[in-house]
Design a protein around this motif. Structure first.
Motif, PDB file in Angstrom:
ATOM      1  N   PHE A   1       1.667  11.313  -2.038  1.00 32.31           N
ATOM      2  CA  PHE A   1       0.101  10.889  -2.620  1.00 32.31           C
ATOM      3  C   PHE A   1       0.250  10.214  -3.604  1.00 32.31           C
ATOM      4  O   PHE A   1       1.353  10.051  -4.310  1.00 32.31           O
ATOM      5  N   TYR A   2      -0.780   9.613  -4.257  1.00 29.15           N
ATOM      6  CA  TYR A   2      -0.971   9.033  -5.557  1.00 29.15           C
ATOM      7  C   TYR A   2      -2.293   9.440  -6.130  1.00 29.15           C
ATOM      8  O   TYR A   2      -3.149  10.098  -5.290  1.00 29.15           O
ATOM      9  N   TRP A   3      -2.447   9.678  -7.453  1.00 32.27           N
ATOM     10  CA  TRP A   3      -3.605  10.019  -8.179  1.00 32.27           C
ATOM     11  C   TRP A   3      -4.617   8.843  -8.277  1.00 32.27           C
ATOM     12  O   TRP A   3      -4.067   7.572  -8.446  1.00 32.27           O
ATOM     13  N   ASN A   4      -6.081   9.093  -7.884  1.00 25.07           N
ATOM     14  CA  ASN A   4      -6.967   8.128  -7.821  1.00 25.07           C
ATOM     15  C   ASN A   4      -8.339   8.565  -8.226  1.00 25.07           C
ATOM     16  O   ASN A   4      -8.299  10.061  -8.498  1.00 25.07           O
ATOM     17  N   LYS A   5      -9.151   7.963  -8.737  1.00 24.37           N
ATOM     18  CA  LYS A   5     -10.481   8.235  -9.234  1.00 24.37           C
ATOM     19  C   LYS A   5     -11.501   8.059  -8.209  1.00 24.37           C
ATOM     20  O   LYS A   5     -11.447   7.376  -7.588  1.00 24.37           O
ATOM     21  N   ASN A   6     -12.384   9.294  -8.223  1.00 18.09           N
ATOM     22  CA  ASN A   6     -13.319   9.347  -6.891  1.00 18.09           C
ATOM     23  C   ASN A   6     -14.595   8.686  -7.578  1.00 18.09           C
ATOM     24  O   ASN A   6     -14.524   8.382  -8.882  1.00 18.09           O
TER      25      ASN A   6
ATOM     26  N   GLN B   1       0.741  -1.288  -0.157  1.00 18.30           N
ATOM     27  CA  GLN B   1       0.147  -0.086  -0.069  1.00 18.30           C
ATOM     28  C   GLN B   1       0.832   1.202  -0.040  1.00 18.30           C
ATOM     29  O   GLN B   1       0.556   2.082  -0.651  1.00 18.30           O
ATOM     30  N   LYS B   2       1.948   1.190   0.815  1.00 16.61           N
ATOM     31  CA  LYS B   2       2.989   2.525   0.933  1.00 16.61           C
ATOM     32  C   LYS B   2       3.541   2.860  -0.466  1.00 16.61           C
ATOM     33  O   LYS B   2       3.507   3.891  -0.794  1.00 16.61           O
ATOM     34  N   SER B   3       3.705   1.783  -1.418  1.00 14.59           N
ATOM     35  CA  SER B   3       4.280   1.910  -2.552  1.00 14.59           C
ATOM     36  C   SER B   3       3.573   2.653  -3.625  1.00 14.59           C
ATOM     37  O   SER B   3       4.055   3.086  -4.518  1.00 14.59           O
ATOM     38  N   ARG B   4       1.978   2.654  -3.596  1.00 18.21           N
ATOM     39  CA  ARG B   4       1.412   3.634  -4.262  1.00 18.21           C
ATOM     40  C   ARG B   4       1.737   4.755  -4.161  1.00 18.21           C
ATOM     41  O   ARG B   4       1.307   5.623  -5.044  1.00 18.21           O
ATOM     42  N   PHE B   5       2.062   5.435  -2.958  1.00 20.71           N
ATOM     43  CA  PHE B   5       2.242   6.959  -2.671  1.00 20.71           C
ATOM     44  C   PHE B   5       3.723   7.181  -3.191  1.00 20.71           C
ATOM     45  O   PHE B   5       4.458   7.588  -2.494  1.00 20.71           O
ATOM     46  N   LYS B   6       3.771   7.554  -4.305  1.00 23.54           N
ATOM     47  CA  LYS B   6       5.033   7.897  -5.050  1.00 23.54           C
ATOM     48  C   LYS B   6       5.413   9.389  -5.183  1.00 23.54           C
ATOM     49  O   LYS B   6       6.581   9.650  -5.116  1.00 23.54           O
ATOM     50  N   GLU B   7       4.353  10.333  -5.420  1.00 27.59           N
ATOM     51  CA  GLU B   7       4.381  11.653  -5.649  1.00 27.59           C
ATOM     52  C   GLU B   7       4.455  12.280  -4.496  1.00 27.59           C
ATOM     53  O   GLU B   7       4.097  12.021  -3.367  1.00 27.59           O
ATOM     54  N   TRP B   8       5.133  13.511  -4.258  1.00 32.50           N
ATOM     55  CA  TRP B   8       5.130  14.241  -3.082  1.00 32.50           C
ATOM     56  C   TRP B   8       4.550  15.650  -3.237  1.00 32.50           C
ATOM     57  O   TRP B   8       4.762  16.389  -4.302  1.00 32.50           O
ATOM     58  N   ASP B   9       3.730  16.268  -2.516  1.00 32.80           N
ATOM     59  CA  ASP B   9       3.103  17.425  -2.489  1.00 32.80           C
ATOM     60  C   ASP B   9       3.861  18.363  -1.405  1.00 32.80           C
ATOM     61  O   ASP B   9       3.759  18.240  -0.426  1.00 32.80           O
ATOM     62  N   GLU B  10       4.515  19.452  -2.398  1.00 30.57           N
ATOM     63  CA  GLU B  10       5.408  20.335  -1.552  1.00 30.57           C
ATOM     64  C   GLU B  10       4.697  21.178  -0.600  1.00 30.57           C
ATOM     65  O   GLU B  10       5.147  21.691   0.499  1.00 30.57           O
ATOM     66  N   GLU B  11       3.454  21.569  -0.946  1.00 33.61           N
ATOM     67  CA  GLU B  11       2.574  22.477  -0.095  1.00 33.61           C
ATOM     68  C   GLU B  11       2.187  21.899   1.009  1.00 33.61           C
ATOM     69  O   GLU B  11       2.477  22.203   2.277  1.00 33.61           O
ATOM     70  N   LYS B  12       1.649  20.496   1.024  1.00 34.29           N
ATOM     71  CA  LYS B  12       1.222  19.851   2.203  1.00 34.29           C
ATOM     72  C   LYS B  12       2.183  18.713   2.812  1.00 34.29           C
ATOM     73  O   LYS B  12       1.847  18.666   3.900  1.00 34.29           O
ATOM     74  N   GLN B  13       3.374  18.864   2.304  1.00 29.68           N
ATOM     75  CA  GLN B  13       4.358  17.993   2.594  1.00 29.68           C
ATOM     76  C   GLN B  13       3.789  16.655   2.932  1.00 29.68           C
ATOM     77  O   GLN B  13       4.360  15.966   3.963  1.00 29.68           O
ATOM     78  N   LYS B  14       3.323  16.213   2.059  1.00 30.30           N
ATOM     79  CA  LYS B  14       2.741  14.527   2.234  1.00 30.30           C
ATOM     80  C   LYS B  14       2.911  13.926   0.898  1.00 30.30           C
ATOM     81  O   LYS B  14       2.929  14.552  -0.216  1.00 30.30           O
TER      82      LYS B  14
ATOM     83  N   VAL C   1      -8.348  12.678  -8.598  1.00 22.15           N
ATOM     84  CA  VAL C   1      -8.025  13.380  -7.548  1.00 22.15           C
ATOM     85  C   VAL C   1      -6.753  12.818  -6.826  1.00 22.15           C
ATOM     86  O   VAL C   1      -6.150  11.888  -7.231  1.00 22.15           O
ATOM     87  N   LYS C   2      -6.243  13.671  -5.994  1.00 18.64           N
ATOM     88  CA  LYS C   2      -4.957  13.214  -5.098  1.00 18.64           C
ATOM     89  C   LYS C   2      -5.711  12.469  -3.785  1.00 18.64           C
ATOM     90  O   LYS C   2      -6.500  12.982  -3.172  1.00 18.64           O
ATOM     91  N   THR C   3      -4.871  11.409  -3.685  1.00 15.88           N
ATOM     92  CA  THR C   3      -5.190  10.586  -2.361  1.00 15.88           C
ATOM     93  C   THR C   3      -3.829  10.692  -1.440  1.00 15.88           C
ATOM     94  O   THR C   3      -2.791  10.166  -2.053  1.00 15.88           O
ATOM     95  N   TYR C   4      -4.150  11.468  -0.244  1.00 11.65           N
ATOM     96  CA  TYR C   4      -2.834  11.853   0.359  1.00 11.65           C
ATOM     97  C   TYR C   4      -2.600  10.518   1.308  1.00 11.65           C
ATOM     98  O   TYR C   4      -3.536   9.832   1.957  1.00 11.65           O
ATOM     99  N   MET C   5      -1.213  10.316   1.645  1.00 11.65           N
ATOM    100  CA  MET C   5      -0.912   9.282   2.765  1.00 11.65           C
ATOM    101  C   MET C   5      -1.163   9.736   4.077  1.00 11.65           C
ATOM    102  O   MET C   5      -0.798  10.827   4.634  1.00 11.65           O
ATOM    103  N   LYS C   6      -2.147   8.791   4.810  1.00 14.96           N
ATOM    104  CA  LYS C   6      -2.110   9.163   6.149  1.00 14.96           C
ATOM    105  C   LYS C   6      -1.388   8.114   7.093  1.00 14.96           C
ATOM    106  O   LYS C   6      -0.376   7.609   6.435  1.00 14.96           O
ATOM    107  N   SER C   7      -1.778   7.898   8.186  1.00 11.16           N
ATOM    108  CA  SER C   7      -0.789   6.840   9.037  1.00 11.16           C
ATOM    109  C   SER C   7      -1.402   5.788   8.845  1.00 11.16           C
ATOM    110  O   SER C   7      -0.570   4.537   9.020  1.00 11.16           O
TER     111      SER C   7
END
Length: 634
Positions: free
Chosen positions: A255-260, A240-253, A266-272
């Protein structure tokens, strides 16, 4: 008598109460006495005098209170104390009695021999018997009315952004959900949580019942109630962690692109992690409470998840049916403040000892509701029939409404009414109760009664009640009112204790710095009540053994009776009032000493030492009865 009554809310009753708006439920349950609930809610919560029993450690906001839920809430509300999280695990209306296993301790006079031989205690050497703690046998409507009033009381002391978790099982949870909607509002319901514990049993006629139900409600969903997602999230797997490859500089998180659901990218940000599910697989055996002796004790992991999710550090966590004290222990461990409440003295003693071991600071208080309840209401009710001279139970023509009847040579059969101390609302004798007695229960007797006796704990207005009886009693039966407190206070007998005290050379410099210490040696202990229980156990066991053709080994108590002691404490600060434990030992089930909360591998030798002159000594029996004596040391 209560000092006063405290309103539940500024507007006590809004709308309909106790399922009156659910007509199909009302029809099934046949609610007959909802007016009594209205009357009690309008009267308010009874506020009694509260006595501080003991201060442990530094002064803090942590509380252990012996008392019933409603009177506890009255005290908290009067003191302006608000609670952030409530977890309650009340009786389940399961239809069974719950008992605590009582362990006979090792005779201290044998301790030296045992230690010398390096003999360990074997399981078959542990002699035990069971003692009933409380009954969980209810009429359904009685239980729901009782629960409704308790929920109303809890709501009064819950913070606006607070939460309540109600823990029940299949016996009554489906009815309780409607009550929770009634009290806290359907709009404030958050989750129905299933605690799943797959283990044991293999029924042949039904699926295994292996879950409890926990209802989570906010006091007010609109007030930003606490939910700590990160503290209870399920950690991501490496995949699951491997999906979050991109970095959002503004939110410092990451994320990966996902369809709602609408097909938008849309962006799906990595949580804990992934949000926790509402089905919790937590083993019922992994309780961490094996030596506590509470059959209904819940796993610490269960409480950890609830407390982490719905409270922050320094918030107040309360449990009004605290039992073995798991909620208080976990709350303290997680840096929360705790309020532990229970009506049974065993619960208060158990959680006190557990928290002593955790080095917690807390105050123990007792609601002085006018009744010496022995150790819990169930035991008091069991004893009452024996305490009332000449009382016979199950008398022909006298229904179960009455405790029994006395056969008087002049008056004939005299029915006796005693309030059920397990039902807190019956403690108050008021006009509705008297009205039922004189206009229903007397007339329902299939015998002619010249006189009845009505015992009470609290009385609304004795003068008014007698006036009401005089004006409304259409029968020729005389009604005598009697205060039950007088009877209970006269019959409580303390256990007998003999001890010596002397100054001796200090052999443990790690414990005390002084050259000499006071050594208190217990030489004899006797408890008539415990001896009676043990004799009953032996007689029953012997009879069963004879019927089965087996040998029965009875429980034998030495002449000194020290096997009946569980706990000893010395107070070197006060000779009356609030207890201060200057030194204490607890003897665990296997005979080992817990010294000032620290477990040891030493057997008790009958002695306890302290560096100051002890003013009082407190001894607790294996059943929980406590005796306090002055030492009278010059």
């Amino acid at each position: 008598m209560p000092i006063k009554y405290i309103p539940y809310t500024p507007n006590t009753i809004e709308g309909q109460a106790v399922l009156d708006n659910i007509t199909r439920t009302k029809r099934v349950l046949r609610y007959r006495e909802n007016n009594e609930v209205y009357n009690r809610l309008e009267r308010g919560m009874p506020y009694y005098e509260v006595e501080t029993i003991e201060q442990v450690g530094e002064s803090s906001e942590n509380l252990i209170i012996r008392g019933e839920c409603i009177s506890n809430c009255a005290y908290l509300k009067e003191q302006g104390i608000k609670v952030d999280l409530v977890y309650i695990d009340p009786p389940f209306a399961s239809g069974v009695d719950y008992a605590k296993k009582v362990y006979i301790r090792r005779n201290p006079k044998l301790a030296a021999k045992v230690k010398k031989a390096e003999k360990s205690l074997k399981g078959d050497e542990l002699r035990t018997f069971e003692e009933k703690m409380y009954g969980d046998i209810w009429q359904k409507e009685d239980y729901l009315n009782w629960l409704y009033e308790n929920l109303q009381a809890i709501k009064t002391i819950l913070n606006e952004n607070g939460s309540i978790y109600l823990h029940l099982d299949w016996h009554i949870s489906h009815y309780a959900k409607i009550l929770m909607d009634e009290v806290f509002g359907e709009e404030n319901f958050i989750n129905e949580i299933i605690w799943w514990y797959p283990s044991g049993s293999d029924p042949s006629k039904n699926f295994n019942r292996k879950h409890d139900t926990i209802f989570w409600y906010a006091k007010n969903k609109e007030s930003d109630y606490v939910y700590n997602f990160d503290d209870v999230a399920i950690p991501y797997t490496e995949k699951q962690k491997s999906r979050f490859k991109e970095w959002d500089e503004e939110k410092q998180k990451r994320f990966y692109w996902n369809k709602n659901p609408r097909g938008e990218t849309v962006k799906t940000y990595m949580k804990s992690g992934v949000g926790e599910y509402d089905v919790w697989n937590i083993g019922i055996d992994a309780t961490g409470n094996k030596e506590i002796g509470y059959a209904t004790s819940k796993p610490p992991k269960l409480l950890e998840r609830i407390i982490k999710a719905s409270s922050n550090k320094n918030m107040v966590v309360a449990d009004f049916f605290g039992g073995s004290g798991v909620t208080a222990k976990v709350a303290n461990k997680l840096g929360r403040k705790f309020i532990h409440c229970d009506v049974g003295i065993n619960s208060i003693q158990t959680v006190r000892d557990r928290l002593i071991a955790e080095k917690a600071n807390f105050t123990i208080k007792e609601i002085k509701d006018g009744v010496n309840l022995f150790r819990n209401p169930q035991q008091t009710m069991d004893k009452l029939a024996m305490l009332l001279t000449g009382l016979q139970t199950k008398v022909d023509g006298v229904s179960n409404f009455w405790l029994g009847a006395i056969n008087d040579s002049k008056l004939g059969t005299v029915p006796v009414y005693v309030p059920d101390l397990i039902d807190s609302q019956q403690k108050l004798l008021d006009i509705p109760t008297i009205n039922r007695i004189i206009n229903q229960e007397i007339q329902n007797l299939s015998i002619t009664a010249k006189k009845i006796i009505v015992y009470y704990i609290d009385i609304d207005d004795e003068k008014e009640l007698k006036k009401f009886i005089k004006e409304n009693n259409a029968t020729t039966t005389d009604v005598e009112l009697k205060d039950l407190k007088n009877l209970l206070h006269e019959t409580v007998v303390n256990d007998a204790l003999e001890f010596t005290c002397s100054k001796v050379k200090n052999k443990n410099k790690d414990l005390f710095d002084s050259e000499e210490v006071y050594e208190v040696e217990t030489t004899k202990f006797s408890s008539d009540r415990l001896v009676q229980k043990i004799n009953e156990f032996n007689e029953k066991g012997n009879l069963q053994a004879i019927n089965r053709g087996k040998k029965f080994i009875p429980i034998d108590i030495s002449e000194e009776g020290l096997e009946l002691i569980e706990f000893i404490s010395l107070d070197c600060e006060n000779n009356q009032g609030k207890w201060f434990s200057s030194a204490e030992i607890k003897i665990d089930n296997k005979g080992f000493v817990i010294l000032n909360g620290v477990k040891t591998k030493e057997f008790w030798n009958g002695k306890i030492v302290c560096d100051k002159k002890p003013l009082r000594i407190k001894v607790r029996s294996i059943s929980g009865d406590e005796t306090i004596l002055l030492t009278n040391i010059e």
